[in-house]
Design a protein around this motif. Sequence first.
Motif, mmCIF file in Angstrom:
data_model
loop_
_atom_site.group_PDB
_atom_site.id
_atom_site.type_symbol
_atom_site.label_atom_id
_atom_site.label_comp_id
_atom_site.label_asym_id
_atom_site.label_seq_id
_atom_site.Cartn_x
_atom_site.Cartn_y
_atom_site.Cartn_z
ATOM 1 N N GLU A 251 2.797 -6.204 10.363
ATOM 2 C CA GLU A 251 3.321 -5.077 9.609
ATOM 3 C C GLU A 251 4.583 -5.450 8.766
ATOM 4 O OE1 GLU A 251 4.317 -1.668 11.923
ATOM 5 O OE2 GLU A 251 2.105 -1.588 12.838
ATOM 6 N N ARG A 252 4.855 -6.664 9.140
ATOM 7 C CA ARG A 252 6.124 -7.176 8.096
ATOM 8 C C ARG A 252 5.606 -7.370 7.060
ATOM 9 N NH1 ARG A 252 9.759 -11.517 7.143
ATOM 10 N NH2 ARG A 252 11.970 -10.744 7.463
ATOM 11 N N LYS A 253 4.585 -8.404 7.274
ATOM 12 C CA LYS A 253 3.690 -9.077 6.007
ATOM 13 C C LYS A 253 3.247 -7.988 4.940
ATOM 14 C CE LYS A 253 1.425 -12.110 8.199
ATOM 15 N NZ LYS A 253 0.621 -13.183 8.682
ATOM 16 N N ARG A 254 2.697 -6.874 5.688
ATOM 17 C CA ARG A 254 2.102 -5.986 4.849
ATOM 18 C C ARG A 254 2.799 -5.147 3.961
ATOM 19 N NH1 ARG A 254 -1.178 -9.234 6.846
ATOM 20 N NH2 ARG A 254 -2.883 -8.535 8.502
ATOM 21 N N VAL A 255 4.213 -4.806 4.568
ATOM 22 C CA VAL A 255 5.168 -4.174 3.787
ATOM 23 C C VAL A 255 5.714 -5.005 2.665
ATOM 24 C CG1 VAL A 255 7.506 -3.106 3.933
ATOM 25 C CG2 VAL A 255 5.842 -2.417 5.612
ATOM 26 N N GLU A 256 5.976 -6.346 2.770
ATOM 27 C CA GLU A 256 6.371 -7.167 1.874
ATOM 28 C C GLU A 256 5.533 -7.264 0.695
ATOM 29 O OE1 GLU A 256 8.051 -11.651 1.093
ATOM 30 O OE2 GLU A 256 7.531 -11.049 3.039
ATOM 31 N N HIS A 257 4.257 -7.311 1.021
ATOM 32 C CA HIS A 257 3.318 -7.143 -0.301
ATOM 33 C C HIS A 257 3.262 -5.929 -1.014
ATOM 34 C CE1 HIS A 257 -0.276 -7.423 -2.903
ATOM 35 N NE2 HIS A 257 -0.575 -6.212 -2.172
ATOM 36 N N VAL A 258 3.156 -4.974 -0.346
ATOM 37 C CA VAL A 258 3.074 -3.693 -0.884
ATOM 38 C C VAL A 258 4.554 -3.266 -1.954
ATOM 39 C CG1 VAL A 258 2.877 -1.016 -0.780
ATOM 40 C CG2 VAL A 258 1.522 -2.388 0.805
ATOM 41 N N VAL A 259 5.314 -3.507 -1.409
ATOM 42 C CA VAL A 259 6.547 -3.077 -2.013
ATOM 43 C C VAL A 259 6.725 -4.041 -3.331
ATOM 44 C CG1 VAL A 259 8.983 -3.156 -2.017
ATOM 45 C CG2 VAL A 259 7.929 -2.212 -0.044
ATOM 46 N N THR A 260 6.548 -5.474 -2.935
ATOM 47 C CA THR A 260 6.539 -6.287 -4.260
ATOM 48 C C THR A 260 5.383 -6.157 -5.316
ATOM 49 O OG1 THR A 260 5.438 -7.981 -3.081
ATOM 50 C CG2 THR A 260 7.935 -7.902 -2.799
#
Length: 371
Positions: A251-260
Amino acid sequence: MRVVEAFRAAFGAEPATVWRAPGRVNLIGEHTDYNDGFVLPFAVPWGVTAAVSPRDDQTIRLLSLQAPSPEPLVLAARDDARGWTRYVVGVLAMLGDRVRGADIAVDGDVPQGAGLSSSAALEVSVASALNELHGLGMTPMEVALLGQRAENDFVGMPCGIMDQAASALCREGHALFLDCRTLGSRNVPLDLAAHGLRILIIDTRVHHEHAGGEYAKRRAECESAARTLGVDALRDVTDLGAALARLRGEERKRVEHVVTESHRVEAVVGLLRAGRPAEIGALLNASHLSLRDKYEVSSPELDVAVEAAVRGGARGARMTGGGFGGSAIALVAEDRLDTVRQAVSSAYEERSWQPPRFLPATPAPGAHPLT
């Protein structure tokens, strides 16, 4: 027109209307649409043409020029839909009692499995035709939303709005900057030829099918992360560092992708509006690395295509579409097209992979009538 001739032969009459809707390629903004973020697709020259006539009963007769049988399928009930017919019948189902049956012939030239959204083109072409024939008064965005509901609720694919919106709303020579929360949009000039540039689609020929599988898993991970962060959608994350500190694992990785990725969309729009398309390459590269490492939806074939294209002289490249196969795109100067093609082809040949297909794409118009 082939589809009109096929309609006439199958149903013994002229179609009441004919509509064309394109597929799409996403310049940047991947897996942001169902997170209420920003996307920047453009329509491609390939699409689906639907010849349609209404019926007075509930029967649906469907013919596809790409189907193995030249005979139309006759569906007495909407529950009888299978395969490609689900996308058409789903549109009719979402219209409910506003329409009855229909005779429909379709002809598509979107490369199958390339991630260029032939399903949205099919939905939007049929929905646009029915909208005209029944005087439903739907706007292009309402047509797109209808197609999305057909895919979500009838087909069972939890897609966002991007594909259908691009098919319905795009303008020739432009990309569509779409806010997937408000559904506000504007067409941004994408005149690459004026700058000596082209978008080269690299079809890996790896079949791309993610309905109900990894695509749905990524969406569920994003929704779970949003609940943990106490926001309606990842679009609402304003302090990325603080958000990442509260998350672990996938989930941490998914959020980093979506926001950036949503930030990258806005940056590309700014460069295009400033007349500096040659400078978007670095953002395309960053998007691919994020999709590969943070969202984990790339594939060996996509990675090799992107890396070889950049080595061959592309200004930037990335996978496009849902992932797990399909296509990459490369921003290439006109005089480097052959070099980039050769670099990617050689990289595939070295690995004994089937040769990729190259499709130079120019931004095409959205859905429009042909009669």
